[in-house]
Design a protein around this motif. Sequence first.
Motif, PDB file in Angstrom:
ATOM      1  N   LEU A  33      -7.024   3.568   4.887  1.00  0.00           N
ATOM      2  CA  LEU A  33      -5.812   2.768   5.079  1.00  0.00           C
ATOM      3  C   LEU A  33      -6.107   1.466   5.815  1.00  0.00           C
ATOM      4  O   LEU A  33      -5.548   0.413   5.479  1.00  0.00           O
ATOM      5  CB  LEU A  33      -4.758   3.592   5.818  1.00  0.00           C
ATOM      6  CG  LEU A  33      -4.311   4.858   5.070  1.00  0.00           C
ATOM      7  CD1 LEU A  33      -3.472   5.757   5.968  1.00  0.00           C
ATOM      8  CD2 LEU A  33      -3.565   4.512   3.794  1.00  0.00           C
ATOM      9  N   LEU A  34      -7.011   1.521   6.798  1.00  0.00           N
ATOM     10  CA  LEU A  34      -7.414   0.302   7.506  1.00  0.00           C
ATOM     11  C   LEU A  34      -8.095  -0.687   6.567  1.00  0.00           C
ATOM     12  O   LEU A  34      -7.829  -1.893   6.616  1.00  0.00           O
ATOM     13  CB  LEU A  34      -8.380   0.647   8.647  1.00  0.00           C
ATOM     14  CG  LEU A  34      -7.780   1.033   9.988  1.00  0.00           C
ATOM     15  CD1 LEU A  34      -8.873   1.574  10.913  1.00  0.00           C
ATOM     16  CD2 LEU A  34      -7.100  -0.161  10.625  1.00  0.00           C
ATOM     17  N   ILE A  35      -8.977  -0.181   5.731  1.00  0.00           N
ATOM     18  CA  ILE A  35      -9.673  -1.049   4.764  1.00  0.00           C
ATOM     19  C   ILE A  35      -8.652  -1.702   3.833  1.00  0.00           C
ATOM     20  O   ILE A  35      -8.691  -2.908   3.604  1.00  0.00           O
ATOM     21  CB  ILE A  35     -10.718  -0.242   3.966  1.00  0.00           C
ATOM     22  CG1 ILE A  35     -11.896   0.125   4.872  1.00  0.00           C
ATOM     23  CG2 ILE A  35     -11.194  -1.019   2.738  1.00  0.00           C
ATOM     24  CD1 ILE A  35     -12.824   1.180   4.292  1.00  0.00           C
ATOM     25  N   GLY A  46     -16.265 -10.383  -2.124  1.00  0.00           N
ATOM     26  CA  GLY A  46     -15.736 -10.730  -0.813  1.00  0.00           C
ATOM     27  C   GLY A  46     -15.996  -9.573   0.135  1.00  0.00           C
ATOM     28  O   GLY A  46     -16.018  -8.412  -0.290  1.00  0.00           O
ATOM     29  N   PHE A  47     -16.205  -9.884   1.390  1.00  0.00           N
ATOM     30  CA  PHE A  47     -16.432  -8.837   2.379  1.00  0.00           C
ATOM     31  C   PHE A  47     -15.161  -8.638   3.204  1.00  0.00           C
ATOM     32  O   PHE A  47     -14.593  -9.596   3.727  1.00  0.00           O
ATOM     33  CB  PHE A  47     -17.600  -9.189   3.301  1.00  0.00           C
ATOM     34  CG  PHE A  47     -18.928  -9.223   2.587  1.00  0.00           C
ATOM     35  CD1 PHE A  47     -19.430  -8.085   1.973  1.00  0.00           C
ATOM     36  CD2 PHE A  47     -19.661 -10.391   2.515  1.00  0.00           C
ATOM     37  CE1 PHE A  47     -20.651  -8.111   1.311  1.00  0.00           C
ATOM     38  CE2 PHE A  47     -20.878 -10.427   1.855  1.00  0.00           C
ATOM     39  CZ  PHE A  47     -21.378  -9.287   1.246  1.00  0.00           C
ATOM     40  N   ILE A  48     -14.729  -7.400   3.300  1.00  0.00           N
ATOM     41  CA  ILE A  48     -13.542  -7.062   4.084  1.00  0.00           C
ATOM     42  C   ILE A  48     -14.000  -6.770   5.503  1.00  0.00           C
ATOM     43  O   ILE A  48     -14.807  -5.875   5.737  1.00  0.00           O
ATOM     44  CB  ILE A  48     -12.832  -5.804   3.525  1.00  0.00           C
ATOM     45  CG1 ILE A  48     -12.524  -5.959   2.038  1.00  0.00           C
ATOM     46  CG2 ILE A  48     -11.561  -5.514   4.329  1.00  0.00           C
ATOM     47  CD1 ILE A  48     -12.128  -4.649   1.364  1.00  0.00           C
ATOM     48  N   ASN A  49     -13.480  -7.537   6.442  1.00  0.00           N
ATOM     49  CA  ASN A  49     -13.773  -7.276   7.853  1.00  0.00           C
ATOM     50  C   ASN A  49     -12.773  -6.263   8.368  1.00  0.00           C
ATOM     51  O   ASN A  49     -11.564  -6.497   8.317  1.00  0.00           O
ATOM     52  CB  ASN A  49     -13.682  -8.570   8.672  1.00  0.00           C
ATOM     53  CG  ASN A  49     -14.730  -9.571   8.223  1.00  0.00           C
ATOM     54  OD1 ASN A  49     -15.893  -9.225   8.094  1.00  0.00           O
ATOM     55  ND2 ASN A  49     -14.309 -10.792   7.960  1.00  0.00           N
ATOM     56  N   THR A  50     -13.270  -5.135   8.846  1.00  0.00           N
ATOM     57  CA  THR A  50     -12.382  -4.092   9.350  1.00  0.00           C
ATOM     58  C   THR A  50     -12.827  -3.661  10.731  1.00  0.00           C
ATOM     59  O   THR A  50     -14.020  -3.682  11.041  1.00  0.00           O
ATOM     60  CB  THR A  50     -12.385  -2.848   8.431  1.00  0.00           C
ATOM     61  OG1 THR A  50     -13.726  -2.418   8.231  1.00  0.00           O
ATOM     62  CG2 THR A  50     -11.759  -3.141   7.097  1.00  0.00           C
TER      63      THR A  50
END
Length: 194
Positions: free
Chosen positions: A13-15, A151-155
Amino acid sequence: MGGTFNPIHYGHLLIAENAFEQFQLSEVIFMPAGNSPHKDSSQILDAQKRMDMIRLAIADNPHFSSSDYEISKEGISYTYLTIRAMKELYADDELYFIMGADSLAYFDTWRCPQEISRSSILLAAVRDGLNIEELLPIREQLWQKYGTRIGFINTPSFSVSSNIIRTRVTSHYSIRYLVPEAVRQYIKENSIYL
């Protein structure tokens, strides 16, 4: 967002929430994997139960939805076929495919990586101690080979996995605060992973 979701947890869910915000997505669709060529299906919970848990987990988020596309179709679920089907449904939209950044290292082994690259943008969730700097050469190689846009997801760091949750349930340890409360109750009431 594809995955086994066995079970869905706060890490997923955070991602998804971070991808939604960072890439200005209109919606994130959670789609549990059907018959994956990369997973041992004997270790995966019944598809309907995984779908039920997804629906419980995302019920209060208006920009999350779910699809049973992969679990309702016959045969092996290949990402390129799923993206092809989604492209037909969402012909006017740019498609993004959310995945773990660790999967980039073997993206070459997936069926039809060139079609996936042509039809979608990959959003890689950087987690579990991976360093974006280490992923840049892989991104460059995939761009050169297939034109893959990544794209890189910053979590935020949140070290949890579905495997950890299953192990905790089997060992009769709490999973509170690792999964949404509705999912925890569903697992308990249905004696899942015991």
